[in-house]
Design a protein around this motif. Structure first.
Motif, mmCIF file in Angstrom:
data_model
loop_
_atom_site.group_PDB
_atom_site.id
_atom_site.type_symbol
_atom_site.label_atom_id
_atom_site.label_comp_id
_atom_site.label_asym_id
_atom_site.label_seq_id
_atom_site.Cartn_x
_atom_site.Cartn_y
_atom_site.Cartn_z
ATOM 1 N N ILE A 94 15.458 -27.766 27.159
ATOM 2 C CA ILE A 94 16.597 -28.466 26.566
ATOM 3 C C ILE A 94 17.889 -28.222 27.349
ATOM 4 C CG2 ILE A 94 17.353 -26.718 24.903
ATOM 5 C CD1 ILE A 94 17.465 -29.171 22.864
ATOM 6 N N VAL A 95 17.978 -27.072 28.010
ATOM 7 C CA VAL A 95 19.190 -26.740 28.775
ATOM 8 C C VAL A 95 19.336 -27.600 30.024
ATOM 9 C CG1 VAL A 95 19.406 -24.379 27.906
ATOM 10 C CG2 VAL A 95 17.992 -24.832 29.929
ATOM 11 N N GLU A 96 18.313 -28.380 30.351
ATOM 12 C CA GLU A 96 18.405 -29.284 31.492
ATOM 13 C C GLU A 96 19.129 -30.585 31.130
ATOM 14 O OE1 GLU A 96 14.873 -29.786 33.895
ATOM 15 O OE2 GLU A 96 14.061 -27.904 33.105
ATOM 16 N N GLY A 97 19.324 -30.836 29.850
ATOM 17 C CA GLY A 97 20.002 -32.052 29.413
ATOM 18 C C GLY A 97 21.464 -31.784 29.103
ATOM 19 N N ARG A 98 22.358 -32.358 29.880
ATOM 20 C CA ARG A 98 23.794 -32.114 29.665
ATOM 21 C C ARG A 98 24.254 -32.537 28.279
ATOM 22 N NH1 ARG A 98 25.946 -33.969 35.506
ATOM 23 N NH2 ARG A 98 25.448 -32.031 36.569
ATOM 24 N N GLU A 99 23.786 -33.718 27.835
ATOM 25 C CA GLU A 99 24.203 -34.174 26.510
ATOM 26 C C GLU A 99 23.670 -33.249 25.426
ATOM 27 O OE1 GLU A 99 24.298 -37.988 23.506
ATOM 28 O OE2 GLU A 99 23.120 -38.156 25.339
ATOM 29 N N SER A 100 22.451 -32.793 25.569
ATOM 30 C CA SER A 100 21.885 -31.877 24.582
ATOM 31 C C SER A 100 22.694 -30.587 24.502
ATOM 32 C CB SER A 100 20.423 -31.565 24.919
ATOM 33 O OG SER A 100 19.625 -32.712 24.727
ATOM 34 N N CYS A 101 23.099 -30.057 25.636
ATOM 35 C CA CYS A 101 23.908 -28.831 25.649
ATOM 36 C C CYS A 101 25.251 -29.068 24.964
ATOM 37 C CB CYS A 101 24.101 -28.328 27.074
ATOM 38 S SG CYS A 101 22.566 -27.722 27.825
ATOM 39 N N ARG A 102 25.872 -30.193 25.270
ATOM 40 C CA ARG A 102 27.153 -30.530 24.637
ATOM 41 C C ARG A 102 26.994 -30.636 23.125
ATOM 42 N NH1 ARG A 102 29.113 -34.952 22.736
ATOM 43 N NH2 ARG A 102 27.509 -36.296 23.612
ATOM 44 N N LEU A 103 25.947 -31.307 22.683
ATOM 45 C CA LEU A 103 25.705 -31.476 21.250
ATOM 46 C C LEU A 103 25.449 -30.141 20.559
ATOM 47 C CD1 LEU A 103 23.458 -34.652 21.443
ATOM 48 C CD2 LEU A 103 25.716 -34.513 20.329
ATOM 49 N N MET A 104 24.663 -29.277 21.179
ATOM 50 C CA MET A 104 24.388 -27.975 20.563
ATOM 51 C C MET A 104 25.677 -27.181 20.395
ATOM 52 S SD MET A 104 20.707 -26.678 22.077
ATOM 53 C CE MET A 104 21.170 -26.753 23.811
ATOM 54 N N LEU A 149 20.607 -21.454 33.587
ATOM 55 C CA LEU A 149 21.028 -22.478 32.619
ATOM 56 C C LEU A 149 21.057 -21.887 31.214
ATOM 57 C CD1 LEU A 149 18.943 -25.542 33.924
ATOM 58 C CD2 LEU A 149 21.289 -24.892 34.523
ATOM 59 N N TYR A 150 20.065 -21.090 30.876
ATOM 60 C CA TYR A 150 20.068 -20.414 29.573
ATOM 61 C C TYR A 150 21.293 -19.513 29.450
ATOM 62 C CZ TYR A 150 15.038 -21.590 29.331
ATOM 63 O OH TYR A 150 13.832 -22.225 29.314
ATOM 64 N N GLN A 151 21.551 -18.750 30.498
ATOM 65 C CA GLN A 151 22.694 -17.831 30.480
ATOM 66 C C GLN A 151 24.009 -18.593 30.317
ATOM 67 O OE1 GLN A 151 21.777 -15.821 34.250
ATOM 68 N NE2 GLN A 151 21.665 -13.906 33.091
ATOM 69 N N ARG A 152 24.133 -19.701 31.027
ATOM 70 C CA ARG A 152 25.363 -20.501 30.982
ATOM 71 C C ARG A 152 25.619 -21.063 29.588
ATOM 72 N NH1 ARG A 152 24.700 -25.682 34.167
ATOM 73 N NH2 ARG A 152 23.886 -26.383 32.172
ATOM 74 N N GLU A 153 24.569 -21.518 28.911
ATOM 75 C CA GLU A 153 24.748 -22.195 27.625
ATOM 76 C C GLU A 153 24.815 -21.244 26.436
ATOM 77 O OE1 GLU A 153 25.689 -25.199 27.626
ATOM 78 O OE2 GLU A 153 25.145 -25.593 29.715
ATOM 79 N N ALA A 154 24.343 -20.013 26.599
ATOM 80 C CA ALA A 154 24.245 -19.085 25.472
ATOM 81 C C ALA A 154 25.597 -18.649 24.939
ATOM 82 C CB ALA A 154 23.446 -17.854 25.888
ATOM 83 N N ASP A 155 25.730 -18.711 23.626
ATOM 84 C CA ASP A 155 26.876 -18.088 22.952
ATOM 85 C C ASP A 155 26.548 -16.628 22.661
ATOM 86 O OD1 ASP A 155 28.520 -20.480 22.674
ATOM 87 O OD2 ASP A 155 27.038 -21.149 21.198
ATOM 88 N N LEU A 156 25.287 -16.372 22.348
ATOM 89 C CA LEU A 156 24.794 -15.023 22.083
ATOM 90 C C LEU A 156 23.471 -14.850 22.825
ATOM 91 C CD1 LEU A 156 25.258 -14.997 18.201
ATOM 92 C CD2 LEU A 156 26.721 -13.836 19.866
ATOM 93 N N THR A 157 23.211 -13.641 23.295
ATOM 94 C CA THR A 157 21.962 -13.352 23.999
ATOM 95 C C THR A 157 21.261 -12.202 23.303
ATOM 96 O OG1 THR A 157 22.847 -14.132 26.106
ATOM 97 C CG2 THR A 157 20.949 -12.652 26.203
ATOM 98 N N LEU A 158 19.965 -12.379 23.086
ATOM 99 C CA LEU A 158 19.151 -11.351 22.464
ATOM 100 C C LEU A 158 18.076 -10.946 23.467
ATOM 101 C CD1 LEU A 158 18.869 -9.931 19.719
ATOM 102 C CD2 LEU A 158 17.233 -11.697 19.093
ATOM 103 N N ASP A 159 18.125 -9.697 23.929
ATOM 104 C CA ASP A 159 17.143 -9.197 24.893
ATOM 105 C C ASP A 159 15.852 -8.906 24.143
ATOM 106 O OD1 ASP A 159 15.611 -7.898 26.789
ATOM 107 O OD2 ASP A 159 17.216 -6.567 27.443
ATOM 108 N N ILE A 160 14.802 -9.667 24.454
ATOM 109 C CA ILE A 160 13.528 -9.516 23.742
ATOM 110 C C ILE A 160 12.494 -8.754 24.572
ATOM 111 C CG2 ILE A 160 13.947 -11.569 22.347
ATOM 112 C CD1 ILE A 160 11.912 -13.052 24.152
ATOM 113 N N ARG A 161 12.896 -8.251 25.720
ATOM 114 C CA ARG A 161 11.964 -7.521 26.588
ATOM 115 C C ARG A 161 11.436 -6.264 25.894
ATOM 116 N NH1 ARG A 161 16.096 -9.376 29.530
ATOM 117 N NH2 ARG A 161 15.648 -10.624 31.375
#
Length: 182
Positions: A94-104, A149-161
């Motif tokens: 989903i992060v590949e779609g500019r409009e989707s990122c804007r909408l989220m 792209l995930y890093q750029r769009e994230a408001d919050l990051t949860l490390d699941i490693r």
């Protein structure tokens, strides 16, 4: 926000929480489980696109192409604008779609489930149902492409490693509660 309602935060306007991350990160399971815990509805963008189009994600990719699927994804997101307080599991691309990122960003908060490629590959139960997964080598290239792209769009990051699913669910619930999002 306008206060509390039965122990839960009541928000004004659109206040969705969007879970993003690579294939197999556990986005759908997390959204479903948090929804049950916090009495919030959850949706999966891939399933919504499939219902809207009447065919699988793989068939859409094969017959209509990725660009068409990204347009469908954005259309599905636009349809969520009238709803409130959804937990939204997003497709890995989903992060590949500019409009989707804007909408989220307009409709809520984006949470990146940040995990390792190896963990994701172990979690993928049906690779044949993933249109962007052909082999482990291709998955590695896709992961390296999408990660920033995930890093750029994230408001919050949860490390699941190196976390169990129960640990991830607890951490996500605590983080979202502390942020006033649940």
């Amino acid at each position: 926000m306008n206060g509390q309602g039965q122990g839960y935060v009541v928000h004004e306007g659109c206040d969705h929480i969007f879970f993003i991350g690579f294939l197999g990160a556990g986005k759908s399971t997390l959204a479903r489980n948090l929804g049950a815990l916090f009495r919030r509805s959850f949706v999966d963008t891939d399933r919504l696109v499939e219902r809207a189009r009447g065919k699988s994600v793989c068939d859409i990719f094969a017959e209509d192409g990725q660009d068409c699927f990204r347009r469908d994804e954005a259309a599905v997101l636009r349809g969520l604008a009238e709803r409130k307080s959804l937990l939204v599991s997003c497709g890995g691309g989903i992060v590949e779609g500019r409009e989707s990122c804007r909408l989220m960003h307009q409709m809520g908060t984006i949470v990146f489930l940040d995990g390792d490629l190896e963990d994701s590959l172990r979690q993928i139960r049906h690779p044949e149902l993933r249109p962007d997964f052909r082999c482990a080598k291709d998955a590695g290239e896709l992961y390296r492409y999408r990660y920033p792209l995930y890093q750029r769009e994230a408001d919050l990051t949860l490390d699941i490693r190196n976390k169990t699913f129960d640990q991830v669910c607890s951490m996500a619930g605590a983080l979202l509660w502390e942020e006033g999002l649940l």
